[in-house]
Design a protein around this motif. Sequence first.
Motif, mmCIF file in Angstrom:
data_model
loop_
_atom_site.group_PDB
_atom_site.id
_atom_site.type_symbol
_atom_site.label_atom_id
_atom_site.label_comp_id
_atom_site.label_asym_id
_atom_site.label_seq_id
_atom_site.Cartn_x
_atom_site.Cartn_y
_atom_site.Cartn_z
ATOM 1 N N ALA A 157 0.855 -1.189 0.000
ATOM 2 C CA ALA A 157 0.000 0.000 0.000
ATOM 3 C C ALA A 157 0.890 1.238 0.000
ATOM 4 N N TYR A 158 0.356 2.311 -0.545
ATOM 5 C CA TYR A 158 1.068 3.586 -0.561
ATOM 6 C C TYR A 158 0.526 4.526 0.520
ATOM 7 N N PHE A 159 1.431 5.334 1.071
ATOM 8 C CA PHE A 159 1.112 6.341 2.074
ATOM 9 C C PHE A 159 0.108 7.364 1.532
ATOM 10 N N ARG A 160 -0.814 7.755 2.412
ATOM 11 C CA ARG A 160 -1.785 8.797 2.070
ATOM 12 C C ARG A 160 -1.595 10.042 2.925
ATOM 13 N N SER A 161 -1.618 9.862 4.240
ATOM 14 C CA SER A 161 -1.531 10.994 5.163
ATOM 15 C C SER A 161 -1.275 10.454 6.559
ATOM 16 N N HIS A 162 -1.063 11.375 7.513
ATOM 17 C CA HIS A 162 -0.940 10.949 8.908
ATOM 18 C C HIS A 162 -1.289 12.106 9.834
ATOM 19 N N PRO A 163 -1.863 11.801 10.996
ATOM 20 C CA PRO A 163 -2.074 12.825 12.021
ATOM 21 C C PRO A 163 -0.795 13.012 12.842
ATOM 22 N N ALA A 164 -0.889 13.772 13.912
ATOM 23 C CA ALA A 164 0.262 13.996 14.789
ATOM 24 C C ALA A 164 0.676 12.708 15.490
ATOM 25 N N ILE A 165 1.936 12.651 15.879
ATOM 26 C CA ILE A 165 2.439 11.510 16.646
ATOM 27 C C ILE A 165 1.651 11.409 17.945
ATOM 28 N N GLN A 166 1.169 10.204 18.259
ATOM 29 C CA GLN A 166 0.348 10.010 19.454
ATOM 30 C C GLN A 166 0.239 8.528 19.785
ATOM 31 N N GLN A 167 -0.258 8.263 20.966
ATOM 32 C CA GLN A 167 -0.467 6.880 21.393
ATOM 33 C C GLN A 167 -1.714 6.317 20.740
ATOM 34 N N ALA A 168 -1.646 5.034 20.387
ATOM 35 C CA ALA A 168 -2.787 4.340 19.812
ATOM 36 C C ALA A 168 -2.723 2.870 20.203
ATOM 37 N N THR A 169 -3.831 2.174 20.014
ATOM 38 C CA THR A 169 -3.888 0.735 20.273
ATOM 39 C C THR A 169 -3.817 -0.010 18.949
ATOM 40 N N VAL A 170 -2.837 -0.887 18.854
ATOM 41 C CA VAL A 170 -2.683 -1.760 17.695
ATOM 42 C C VAL A 170 -3.343 -3.092 18.031
ATOM 43 N N ARG A 171 -4.293 -3.509 17.211
ATOM 44 C CA ARG A 171 -4.967 -4.789 17.421
ATOM 45 C C ARG A 171 -4.220 -5.856 16.630
ATOM 46 N N VAL A 172 -3.634 -6.784 17.333
ATOM 47 C CA VAL A 172 -2.836 -7.824 16.691
ATOM 48 C C VAL A 172 -3.768 -8.968 16.306
ATOM 49 N N GLU A 173 -3.949 -9.183 15.028
ATOM 50 C CA GLU A 173 -4.923 -10.186 14.587
ATOM 51 C C GLU A 173 -4.272 -11.485 14.140
ATOM 52 N N ASN A 174 -2.983 -11.479 13.894
ATOM 53 C CA ASN A 174 -2.260 -12.725 13.591
ATOM 54 C C ASN A 174 -1.128 -12.850 14.598
ATOM 55 N N ARG A 175 -1.273 -13.803 15.511
ATOM 56 C CA ARG A 175 -0.263 -13.981 16.557
ATOM 57 C C ARG A 175 0.507 -15.277 16.347
ATOM 58 N N ALA A 176 0.604 -15.672 15.070
ATOM 59 C CA ALA A 176 1.435 -16.818 14.714
ATOM 60 C C ALA A 176 2.694 -16.379 13.980
#
Length: 570
Positions: free
Chosen positions: A139-158
């Motif tokens: 995928a190609y970059f589109r945009s981004h907001p300011a640096i900040q904390q977020a939750t990453v949902r890990v959907e493949n833990r293998a």
Amino acid sequence: MRRLLRPVLGVATAALAVLACTTPASPASAADTPYDVLVFSKTAGFRHDSIAVGTQTIRDLGAANNFTVTATEDAAAFTSGNLAQYEAVVFLNTTGDVLNATQQTAFESYVNSGGGFVGVHAAADTEYGWSYYGNLVGAYFRSHPAIQQATVRVENRAHAATAHLPQNWVRTDEWYDFQANPRANVRVLANLNEATYSGGVMGADHPIAWCKTVNGGRSFYTGGGHTQASYAEPAFRAHLLGGIRYAAGRTKADCRPETGYTTLYNGSTTGWSQAGPGSFTNSDATLSSVGGMGLFWYSAKQFTNYSLKLDWRLAGDDNSGVFIGFPPSSDPNSAVNNGYEVQIDPTDTADRTTGAVYGFKSADIAARDAALNPPGEWNTYELLVEGERLQVFLNGVKINDFTNTDPVRSLPGHIGIQNHGTGDDVSFRNIRIKELGGTNPPPTGTGRITGLAGKCLDVRNAATADGTQIQIYTCNGSAAQTWSVTPNSTVRALGKCLDVNAGASADGTKIQLWTCNGSGAQNWSAQSNGTLRNPLTGKCLDVSNNSSADGQAVHLWTCHTGANQRWILP
């Protein structure tokens, strides 16, 4: 595995100093055969101040995990001869157009020939005009907001890049939005929960890390890694290491795109039951076997045509398996005697080792060995069941193809995982299933069977003598046209069974009525395409000469799905 139960049984300088600590090598990664990695960080646009820190981090990871690192910003390194010495190439926060056409061609050849690619953060902000690269990075970059904390949902833990992570990974970074959602073309490893930060624009499904195969090569991308602080995080360093190991071919993973699966277990055991002694602990969305010898089975539903996927890990030389195709029972021996087990035990004999259909068919051992991760690392099974055919995939590689011909057994039914006994330590994660579209569940019940031109399957003259010819005839509701169908088993009328004469497999073999005897000649399996197949011969119930005349005989014939082989069952 062994059978289940048997009765007998400046700032940058300072940052580099802080980051000199290395992520300890895991037992698996420490055992990797040596390999070489090229880190490429040329920029033709925005330049990240974390590039030097990121490069040093990869050097540290290499020193601890048996790979050497060459770092460059010189695109002249992209020649076929030079690239050939590296198992993986890392695009570390590259931006803009960094390779000319000749260099692009050399890199394409490298990946297509089995090379590995790792894209970190701004690698998605690179080479917008090079379609091959767009497919490679995902995928190609589109945009981004300011640096900040977020939750990453890990959907493949293998996958090695995410197996160490919790289901919800809270961290701070610059969170990219992408021009298009890559999910249809990649195996998403983790996605962003946009409700936990401000400014995301991709919505409920926001992939942020993924893997894929590209021709002969492997690709891993992570959207993390903007900040210098990222490279000090042990979890992010291990994330990056796992991606490098995958790209370099030192760990295996199923990186095929995956959509449409329903979770059977990802922390909740609702719908599951334990049969026999022993059990599984349930912690961190991981089932781990404890003592005894039994079966943890999904009792809420039986399945017919489906793709079952699950992740598993052995602690050492251990034993377990996945059972399919068994009826409901609190006795684990029911799964042994009525279903099939796909084994997990890489050191057992050929028909009882990982990937084997236990006691019935060995896996392709060479393919299995090439796809298998060692104890301590996660593996992924896909068990693809279509009628009475079972295909086994290990980490995305097909290693077995088995067809059931035993009338006592059937592939449709319940599924379960085995706890083999004290000392056989196995863990499972993320058990999910996709019921295949366009399939017909195996019919059960009593009524007419209609076929060509809407005519009914009929016992000639309603006779009950063994050997009576079966035919088609205008439907009349008589007993000669009333069939009792048992899923993936017998088809009966007038107290006797639909039978392949002498169990022969030649095209044109007579289909007759015969005293039920449990043989393969009397086993019939409804297929998703409407055919009725005899697994013993692999051939189909067919109206001879494609004629719809009353009294036209039916016989056995090579399956071709024509109108004279399609049946509607009660």
